[in-house]
Structure formats: C-alpha cells, structure tokens
Design an enzyme around this catalytic site. Structure first.
Site, PDB file in Angstrom:
ATOM      1  N   LYS A 154       0.804  -1.228   0.000  1.00 38.22           N
ATOM      2  CA  LYS A 154       0.000   0.000   0.000  1.00 38.22           C
ATOM      3  C   LYS A 154       0.839   1.281   0.000  1.00 38.22           C
ATOM      4  CE  LYS A 154      -4.404  -1.420   0.614  1.00 38.22           C
ATOM      5  NZ  LYS A 154      -5.535  -0.993  -0.192  1.00 38.22           N
ATOM      6  N   SER A 173       0.752  -9.819  -0.738  1.00 37.89           N
ATOM      7  CA  SER A 173       0.547  -8.365  -0.679  1.00 37.89           C
ATOM      8  C   SER A 173       0.872  -7.701   0.649  1.00 37.89           C
ATOM      9  CB  SER A 173      -0.900  -8.038  -1.068  1.00 37.89           C
ATOM     10  OG  SER A 173      -1.789  -8.765  -0.232  1.00 37.89           O
TER      11      SER A 173
END
Length: 316
Positions: free
Chosen positions: A37, A288
C-alpha cells in the site's frame, strides 16, 4: 519513488512440487510498513502541488493503507489525519501514529470511517487519499507488477489478491501494456466476493456483509474507477475459502519462514487449491502484506485443520 523497497521474488521448491507449477512469490510483506500500500499512497502524495500539500491530507483505512499514507506524508512533511474503525487492532493504530499521523477512531466499519474522513475533507479542504479508487494510487500499486516482470521476464501468469481493486487494476495496466501475453488472475475471499460476483454476473443483490480472515480485502463493493479496468482486462477471477487462506498462511510460515496476512496469502491459497488451471506454468503470486495479528495464529491453525480429506500440510 523514494523509499519504496524493491521487494524480492522468491521461489518455493515445496510449492513447485505440490502444485506442479514454477511458483514465484513477490514478497510485498517485506515492503516498508509491511504491505504494498505504501507504493500507491506515496505516488499520490508525491503528485500533490505545494498548495495541496499545505492543506494536509486525510484518509480512511482499516490498516495497511493508513500506514502507507502516514509514512508518505511524513516524508513530505505534510500533516495527515487518518480515520480508522473503532475496533482496529492496537498494533495498526500505534504503527500509523509512529509515522506521525493523527489517528481518529470512529464507527464500526471502514465505511463509517470513510464517511467521517470525507466530511473532514469537505470541512478543511484537505486532499483525500483513497485506498484504491484513485489513478495515482493505482499507478503506484502497478509498480509491483513492473518489478515482477523485470525480476522474472518469462512469467506466464500473475495472481493478485482483490479487495477494492487498486492493486489488480494497476497490475493489469502495467502487464497488459508491457507483456500482454501474461495472464492476470484476481483472487477474492469467498466471504467478500463483490468483484467476483459482478465479474461472473451473479451480483443481483448487493452484499449485506463481508467476513473473512483476509481483512485486507474485505470490501463490500467494487471500486468505481477500478472495476471497469478489471472488467476490461482481467483474464479471470477466482475465490478461496477460509480454510484455504488459513492453510496458505501456515504453509508460508512453516515452509518459507515468512509471516503473511490473510489477504497476502490469498494468491498462494488459490495456487495451492488448484484454482489456477493449466499445464505447468511460471506463476507469480503477489504476497501483498504481512501485517497479521500474531495472536490469531491458533485460530488459523484450527481453520486449516477443517479441510477434510486434504493431505495435511505438515506431511506435504
């Protein structure tokens, strides 16, 4: 972009044996702040004009995006206010504050935190940094895939966890521009299948609730900007259930000695559960994020043991 790690791509011989594919793991759990992110948040924050920067930024997040925004803002010396649901794990709140952001805990869900953040934006003129529905954010997330194509130029397939769709839409734009023959497959948790349902044409009623150990991809509806890109370019979307996600978390911990959160394990889960079809392939899985609440590992252990008739991971 300054201060983003170029994360490693790891091969897992055990995973290769178990699946019959050549599997490469893109370790974004080793990114700064513990997740991909940061890339999108930093790209957005670096794009702001001096005037915009002076007014500060706001965002809403259940965790990883908040830390990316907070670190990005601190690097440009911009004030950041982050709205998070009341039940956000204390570790994620502290991590966000440690990067210098001001955290406001409000509401039960991400949606309520999001509404509060939008109100703050309207009241103060601050820039809202969306977790996924923003072109600069998507472009930043797409740098994960660009690195993968450089690190392993002969990939056949890239498997991407899907929540709001920022990571997969950025991935799709990068991959289909530079290596259009590479297939991109999205993975959602079966307890939060909004994008999957719409893609398969089964979204007759909106999701009333979402539930999964993959809290990073718990999103009730597809993004306005991200979904059209996914719909146009994605090769397929699949879902994985709770046992499959829990088994993948434990597999990565036992075999790769790496701790991965539910959303980050979803891509690996889909390969382990043979949802990614085809003959022997070179598959890149985006792992992720790694911001997992360690106290939940026993819960994951119990969940993974519910997989009936499957060969146990320990004997794999």
């Amino acid at each position: 972009m300054h201060n983003v790690h170029r994360t490693p791509m790891k091969q897992s011989s055990t995973l290769n044996q178990m699946t019959g594919h050549d599997v490469f793991l893109k370790m974004e759990n080793q990114q700064r702040t513990g997740s991909f992110k940061l890339r999108g948040a930093l790209n957005k924050i670096c794009s702001l004009t001096k005037e915009e920067a002076a007014k500060g930024i706001v965002c809403a997040s259940a965790g990883n995006h908040a830390q990316g925004v907070a670190l990005g803002a601190s690097q440009r010396l911009i004030t950041a206010k982050v709205f998070m649901p009341k039940k956000t794990p204390q570790a994620k709140v502290q991590a966000t504050e440690s990067y210098g952001a001001r955290v406001v805990l409000t509401g039960e869900t991400y949606q309520e935190a999001y509404t509060a953040a939008r109100e703050e934006m309207l009241a103060t003129g601050a820039t809202f940094v969306h977790a996924f529905d923003d072109e600069e954010v998507m472009a930043g997330q797409g740098t994960v895939a660009l690195e993968m194509l450089q690190q392993c130029p002969d990939l056949d397939t890239i498997v991407v966890p899907v929540g709001g769709g920022g990571l997969i839409s950025g991935t799709l734009m990068a991959v289909k521009t530079f290596s259009p023959h590479v297939k991109v497959i999205g993975v959602q948790a079966s307890g939060a299948p909004a994008t999957y349902d719409r893609f398969k044409g089964t979204d007759t009623v909106p999701l009333s609730g979402v539930k999964s150990i993959a809290d990073g991809i718990l999103v009730k509806k597809p993004g306005k900007l991200t979904y059209p890109i996914i719909d146009r370019l994605v090769d397929d979307i699949v879902t994985v259930n709770e046992q499959e996600i829990a088994s993948a978390i434990l597999f990565l911990l036992e075999r790769e000695k790496t701790l991965v959160e539910g959303a980050g394990a979803a891509s690996v889960a889909s390969v382990l559960a043979e949802k990614v079809a085809g003959a022997r392939k070179k598959i890149g899985c985006i792992v992720s994020g790694g911001n997992v609440d360690v106290s939940r590992l026993t819960e994951y252990q119990k969940l993974s043991e519910q997989t009936e008739g499957k060969q146990s991971i320990a004997s794999g």
